[in-house]
Write a protein that holds these residues in place. Structure first.
Motif, PDB file in Angstrom:
ATOM      1  N   VAL A 198       0.864  -1.160  -0.033  1.00  0.00           N
ATOM      2  CA  VAL A 198      -0.038  -0.010   0.029  1.00  0.00           C
ATOM      3  C   VAL A 198       0.968   1.184  -0.043  1.00  0.00           C
ATOM      4  N   ASN A 199       2.094   1.294   0.420  1.00  0.00           N
ATOM      5  CA  ASN A 199       2.909   2.594   0.289  1.00  0.00           C
ATOM      6  C   ASN A 199       3.486   2.836  -1.003  1.00  0.00           C
ATOM      7  N   SER A 200       3.312   4.114  -1.328  1.00  0.00           N
ATOM      8  CA  SER A 200       3.491   4.449  -2.812  1.00  0.00           C
ATOM      9  C   SER A 200       4.565   5.645  -2.683  1.00  0.00           C
ATOM     10  N   LYS A 201       5.208   5.528  -1.725  1.00  0.00           N
ATOM     11  CA  LYS A 201       6.486   6.528  -1.587  1.00  0.00           C
ATOM     12  C   LYS A 201       7.940   6.127  -1.541  1.00  0.00           C
ATOM     13  N   LEU A 202       7.992   4.933  -0.854  1.00  0.00           N
ATOM     14  CA  LEU A 202       9.264   4.528  -0.544  1.00  0.00           C
ATOM     15  C   LEU A 202       9.837   3.936  -1.970  1.00  0.00           C
ATOM     16  N   GLN A 203      11.326   4.251  -2.023  1.00  0.00           N
ATOM     17  CA  GLN A 203      12.103   4.003  -3.263  1.00  0.00           C
ATOM     18  C   GLN A 203      13.054   2.824  -2.956  1.00  0.00           C
ATOM     19  N   SER A 204      13.615   2.658  -1.675  1.00  0.00           N
ATOM     20  CA  SER A 204      14.611   1.713  -1.328  1.00  0.00           C
ATOM     21  C   SER A 204      14.441   1.582   0.135  1.00  0.00           C
ATOM     22  N   LEU A 205      14.611  -0.081   0.299  1.00  0.00           N
ATOM     23  CA  LEU A 205      14.294  -0.708   1.316  1.00  0.00           C
ATOM     24  C   LEU A 205      15.339  -1.667   1.646  1.00  0.00           C
ATOM     25  N   THR A 206      16.113  -1.738   2.691  1.00  0.00           N
ATOM     26  CA  THR A 206      16.954  -2.895   3.063  1.00  0.00           C
ATOM     27  C   THR A 206      16.576  -3.392   4.462  1.00  0.00           C
ATOM     28  N   LEU A 207      16.316  -4.807   4.606  1.00  0.00           N
ATOM     29  CA  LEU A 207      15.993  -5.497   5.754  1.00  0.00           C
ATOM     30  C   LEU A 207      17.192  -6.467   6.154  1.00  0.00           C
ATOM     31  N   THR A 208      17.800  -6.223   7.012  1.00  0.00           N
ATOM     32  CA  THR A 208      18.902  -7.187   7.518  1.00  0.00           C
ATOM     33  C   THR A 208      18.493  -7.689   8.790  1.00  0.00           C
ATOM     34  N   CYS A 209      18.185  -9.092   8.908  1.00  0.00           N
ATOM     35  CA  CYS A 209      17.789  -9.848   9.875  1.00  0.00           C
ATOM     36  C   CYS A 209      18.828 -10.690  10.564  1.00  0.00           C
ATOM     37  N   GLU A 210      19.609 -10.543  11.619  1.00  0.00           N
ATOM     38  CA  GLU A 210      20.656 -11.448  12.074  1.00  0.00           C
ATOM     39  C   GLU A 210      20.297 -12.496  12.915  1.00  0.00           C
ATOM     40  N   GLY A 211      18.867 -12.850  12.943  1.00  0.00           N
ATOM     41  CA  GLY A 211      18.134 -13.791  13.830  1.00  0.00           C
ATOM     42  C   GLY A 211      17.821 -15.059  12.618  1.00  0.00           C
ATOM     43  N   ASN A 212      17.047 -15.839  13.198  1.00  0.00           N
ATOM     44  CA  ASN A 212      16.133 -16.766  12.084  1.00  0.00           C
ATOM     45  C   ASN A 212      15.268 -16.497  11.259  1.00  0.00           C
ATOM     46  N   MET A 213      15.294 -16.803  10.090  1.00  0.00           N
ATOM     47  CA  MET A 213      14.501 -16.598   8.940  1.00  0.00           C
ATOM     48  C   MET A 213      13.965 -17.651   8.324  1.00  0.00           C
ATOM     49  N   ARG A 214      12.689 -17.956   8.014  1.00  0.00           N
ATOM     50  CA  ARG A 214      12.447 -19.261   7.372  1.00  0.00           C
ATOM     51  C   ARG A 214      11.642 -18.982   6.026  1.00  0.00           C
ATOM     52  N   ASP A 215      10.710 -19.475   5.800  1.00  0.00           N
ATOM     53  CA  ASP A 215       9.882 -19.644   4.560  1.00  0.00           C
ATOM     54  C   ASP A 215       8.430 -18.942   4.691  1.00  0.00           C
ATOM     55  N   SER A 216       8.281 -18.454   6.022  1.00  0.00           N
ATOM     56  CA  SER A 216       6.697 -18.245   6.235  1.00  0.00           C
ATOM     57  C   SER A 216       6.349 -16.802   5.659  1.00  0.00           C
ATOM     58  N   ALA A 217       7.785 -16.036   5.400  1.00  0.00           N
ATOM     59  CA  ALA A 217       7.115 -14.769   4.848  1.00  0.00           C
ATOM     60  C   ALA A 217       7.012 -14.483   3.282  1.00  0.00           C
ATOM     61  N   ALA A 218       7.206 -15.680   2.680  1.00  0.00           N
ATOM     62  CA  ALA A 218       7.458 -15.750   1.052  1.00  0.00           C
ATOM     63  C   ALA A 218       6.136 -15.405   0.530  1.00  0.00           C
ATOM     64  N   PRO A 219       4.969 -15.733   0.922  1.00  0.00           N
ATOM     65  CA  PRO A 219       3.653 -15.174   0.176  1.00  0.00           C
ATOM     66  C   PRO A 219       3.296 -13.560   0.271  1.00  0.00           C
ATOM     67  N   ALA A 220       3.717 -13.054   1.373  1.00  0.00           N
ATOM     68  CA  ALA A 220       3.651 -11.382   1.421  1.00  0.00           C
ATOM     69  C   ALA A 220       4.804 -10.833   0.775  1.00  0.00           C
ATOM     70  N   LEU A 221       5.912 -11.422   0.561  1.00  0.00           N
ATOM     71  CA  LEU A 221       7.012 -10.852  -0.110  1.00  0.00           C
ATOM     72  C   LEU A 221       6.575 -11.001  -1.650  1.00  0.00           C
ATOM     73  N   SER A 222       6.271 -12.038  -2.036  1.00  0.00           N
ATOM     74  CA  SER A 222       5.722 -12.313  -3.458  1.00  0.00           C
ATOM     75  C   SER A 222       4.713 -11.384  -3.868  1.00  0.00           C
ATOM     76  N   ALA A 223       3.673 -10.926  -2.878  1.00  0.00           N
ATOM     77  CA  ALA A 223       2.502 -10.160  -3.373  1.00  0.00           C
ATOM     78  C   ALA A 223       3.176  -8.617  -3.286  1.00  0.00           C
ATOM     79  N   ALA A 224       4.180  -8.451  -2.526  1.00  0.00           N
ATOM     80  CA  ALA A 224       4.535  -7.130  -2.364  1.00  0.00           C
ATOM     81  C   ALA A 224       5.297  -6.687  -3.607  1.00  0.00           C
ATOM     82  N   LEU A 225       6.139  -7.589  -4.105  1.00  0.00           N
ATOM     83  CA  LEU A 225       6.876  -7.455  -5.271  1.00  0.00           C
ATOM     84  C   LEU A 225       5.772  -7.326  -6.748  1.00  0.00           C
ATOM     85  N   ARG A 226       4.775  -8.076  -6.505  1.00  0.00           N
ATOM     86  CA  ARG A 226       3.832  -8.026  -7.659  1.00  0.00           C
ATOM     87  C   ARG A 226       2.980  -6.684  -7.548  1.00  0.00           C
TER      88      ARG A 226
END
Length: 283
Positions: A198-226
């Motif tokens: 829904v954000n229509s202003k941000l042009q650059s985003l860097t997320l750096t997680c130094e903890g555990n990450m798995r697959d559960s964010a995949a659907p939301a990430l895919s929708a965001a890219l679309r």
């Protein structure tokens, strides 16, 4: 994770010493500030709160400074004093703070909330006041009228990450955001992905997680890219460089990201780092 994060900060500060020639010691910086001879930019290093308080008073007395960077070994004592100065300091356009901000961080961001000149804000700290700091930072981002770039490195994570992500739904000024955190990897990434829809202003985003990450964010990430049509640069960095690989996405994440990238026409740069191995995909 706490000890590894502190080591990361220590290593970062050690690397920064290579450019310490650009930083004044606190005594010299204070004298420069009080004489209004700093020009538009000043970088200062403090060894303790005594120096931090002197520097803060000097900043309050200065009428010309536009960009200020302060780092070192000060504590919340200096932090609260700085917050009081920042409430009246309306000329700063860029502010960078690197030290152990904990209880004073909410006071600092609240002081900046009504600032109408600040465009760049960088905060690096290893405090643990997540449940208070997170909402305070998010409220500032939600209502600030001039801030264009925000960078936060913190040993906190879940509450702060979710709060900042939610604020992006209402923010209409930020061009770029860098967020380095430890806790809540998938939840935080999913929250940011939902806000990107829904954000229509941000042009650059860097997320750096130094903890555990798995697959559960995949659907939301895919929708965001679309769905997002304004983001130009997106970096998703996972894994603690001081520990074994902890970001282990499977085929689901790869397929989801590929699907999103296939239809996205706005991205110019997409970076995915898995642990200590990097792969770059042009969007």
């Amino acid at each position: 994770f706490g000890s590894r994060f502190k080591l990361r900060i220590q290593q970062s500060l050690a690397a920064d010493r290579a450019v310490m020639a650009e930083y004044c010691d606190a005594k010299t910086a204070t004298e420069i500030l009080r004489s209004n001879s700093a020009g538009k930019s000043l970088r200062a290093w403090t060894k303790n709160d005594a120096e931090g308080l002197q520097l803060t008073r000097g900043l309050g007395a200065n009428a010309t400074l536009k960009c200020f960077s302060m780092r070192g070994d000060a504590t919340d004592i200096t932090g609260f004093a700085l917050a009081n100065v920042l409430q009246k300091k309306t000329t700063l356009q860029s502010l960078s703070l690197t030290w152990k901000l904990d209880k004073s961080l909410p006071a600092i961001v609240r002081a900046l909330q009504e600032n109408t000149s600040l465009q760049y804000l960088e905060l690096r700290h290893n405090g643990q006041n997540d449940k208070v700091s997170g909402p305070a930072i998010a409220e500032m981002l939600r209502t600030h009228k001039t801030l264009r770039h925000f960078s936060l490195t913190t040993s906190a994570g879940l509450v702060t990450g979710l709060s900042i992500a939610e604020s992006l739904k209402d923010n209409s000024t930020l061009d770029s955001l860098d967020f380095c955190f430890i806790h809540g990897g998938d939840q935080v990434c999913s929250a940011f992905a939902e806000s990107l829809q829904v954000n229509s202003k941000l042009q650059s985003l860097t997320l750096t997680c130094e903890g555990n990450m798995r697959d559960s964010a995949a659907p939301a990430l895919s929708a965001a890219l679309r769905l997002n049509t304004t983001l130009r640069c997106f970096s998703l960095l996972g894994g603690d460089p001081l520990s074994p690989v902890v970001y282990t996405p499977g085929d689901e994440t790869g397929a989801a990201l590929a699907e999103g990238l296939e239809v996205n026409t706005a991205l110019r740069s997409f970076s995915l780092t898995i642990g200590q191995d990097m792969s770059d995909v042009a969007g």
